[in-house]
Design an enzyme around this catalytic site. Structure first.
Site, PDB file in Angstrom:
ATOM      1  N   CYS A   9      -8.846  -0.507  17.446  1.00 31.95           N
ATOM      2  CA  CYS A   9      -8.559   0.755  18.136  1.00 31.95           C
ATOM      3  C   CYS A   9      -8.851   0.663  19.635  1.00 31.95           C
ATOM      4  O   CYS A   9      -8.221  -0.099  20.352  1.00 31.95           O
ATOM      5  CB  CYS A   9      -9.339   1.880  17.473  1.00 31.95           C
ATOM      6  N   GLU A  34      -7.436   0.668  10.582  1.00 31.81           N
ATOM      7  CA  GLU A  34      -8.850   0.822  10.919  1.00 31.81           C
ATOM      8  C   GLU A  34      -9.596   1.581   9.821  1.00 31.81           C
ATOM      9  O   GLU A  34      -9.184   2.659   9.400  1.00 31.81           O
ATOM     10  CB  GLU A  34      -8.965   1.580  12.241  1.00 31.81           C
ATOM     11  N   LYS A  90     -16.647  -3.593  15.623  1.00 33.91           N
ATOM     12  CA  LYS A  90     -16.214  -2.935  16.856  1.00 33.91           C
ATOM     13  C   LYS A  90     -17.372  -2.857  17.842  1.00 33.91           C
ATOM     14  O   LYS A  90     -18.462  -2.398  17.507  1.00 33.91           O
ATOM     15  CB  LYS A  90     -15.685  -1.537  16.543  1.00 33.91           C
TER      16      LYS A  90
END
Length: 365
Positions: free
Chosen positions: A168, A49, A134
């Site tokens: 994540c 990430e 994200k």
């Protein structure tokens, strides 16, 4: 006996530390690591990430008024898509003839203040297949990253199967995970940070166990979807700890004592396919045979026979978030525009998957 065959390939999950907040040096390091993964026979290579230029750990350990220096360096070293550093990554994938997945902090091409937590997926020809932002930054990450959208919340068809990615905490988002599975995901990429400080030392609570949190989520998605999960975390090296601690010994101790990240590759039964990498840098390499999913899906196919779509309904809006939607003016003597959304084709080498992009908002079931 003759019949259909399905891809077999080798995947590599690379757990590495970026050159802290140095975009160009980090891409140089990535190039070297891709070469090492290629030597191990990898077809798909996954980095963690926001590997470029770093994960914003300062958001979790300092008050906002103490973060300005880190925030500016992050913006100055973020990646624009398309842009010269995206092209460098494309060239690396093409030169090594691999599928390359890398987490970046993406800078908005218009605003001087907006950043996104983005995952890029390139094919063997260097084509940018997917640019997933994200959906929701987690907790203190909101000080760095803006909300993403579902424009690229989809698996991409490749020569190794249909590949999807989540970043994540998105791997805790049941609806986001189901959206990928329901579109045929066969290989799942999950990326994670190098650390996650959540409690102060001595506060009476155990700190967030990043190692176990990654293991649980990775096994859950692979087992529920009967897919393969390639999971890559970043690492936290001594240089990053020194820069983040800013000569504060207690802060340095806190960062050194945090639970370790984890990189693993998981099969459709939820079991590890190779030994994991925990603290420090390393690489997990495993053989993947997509056909292994068939038998496991006979038990539970939650996007097929093991669900009730007459009862449950999920709707996803893939329209991109934009600051402004400009209408094209028409003259009085022109025919009124067709009711279907206008379509624009980006012909540049940097375009994502070179797919038509709808310029009007639509909803799909």
């Amino acid at each position: 006996m003759p019949g259909d065959t399905y891809p077999k390939f080798r995947a590599a999950a690379v757990q590495a530390a970026p050159v802290f907040l140095d975009r160009d040096a980090t891409i140089d390091k990535l190039d070297t690591l891709v070469h090492k993964a290629l030597d191990a026979g990898a077809d798909l290579i996954v980095f963690g990430e926001s590997f470029i230029p770093a994960f914003p750990l300062w958001n979790l350990i300092y008050a906002p008024m103490d973060q300005h220096g880190f925030c500016r360096r992050m913006f100055e070293n973020a990646v624009q898509v398309p842009g010269p550093h995206t092209r460098r990554l494309s060239e690396i994938a093409k030169r090594h003839r691999v599928l390359l997945s890398v987490g970046i902090t993406e800078k908005d091409p218009i605003s001087m203040g907006t950043l996104f937590n983005t995952n890029l997926l390139f094919d063997r020809d260097g084509t940018l297949l997917n640019r997933h932002r994200k959906l929701v930054p987690t907790w203190a990450e909101k000080l760095t990253w803006a909300n993403g959208d579902a424009e690229y919340l989809r698996p991409e068809k490749t020569d190794i199967g249909r590949v999807g990615a989540l970043i994540c905490g998105e791997n805790t988002n049941t609806l986001a995970r189901f959206a990928l599975l329901a579109q045929g995901e066969q290989v799942h990429i999950a990326t994670y940070p190098p650390a996650w400080p959540f409690y102060r030392p001595g506060g009476g609570a155990h700190n967030y166990n990043l190692t176990e949190a990654i293991r649980l989520r990775s096994a859950a998605h692979a087992f529920e979807g009967k897919v393969f999960s390639v999971v890559a975390s970043c690492a936290l090296d001594a240089d990053a700890i020194e820069q983040l601690s800013q000569a504060d010994f207690k802060m340095k101790e806190l960062l050194q004592a945090l639970p370790a990240p984890l990189s693993i590759i998981v099969g459709p039964d939820g079991e590890l396919l190779a030994d994991p990498v925990t603290a420090g840098e390393g690489m997990v390499v495993a053989e993947i045979d997509i056909a292994r999913s068939i038998e496991h899906k006979m038990l539970h196919d939650i996007v097929g026979h093991y669900n009730r779509f007459d009862i449950f309904h999920l709707e996803v809006d893939p329209a991109p978030n934009r600051a402004v939607w400009m209408k094209t003016p028409t003259r009085r003597d022109e025919q009124p525009p067709d009711e279907s959304p206008q379509v624009s084709q980006d012909k540049s080498a940097d375009s994502v998957n070179q797919r038509p992009v709808a310029l009007g908002r639509t909803k799909v079931s």
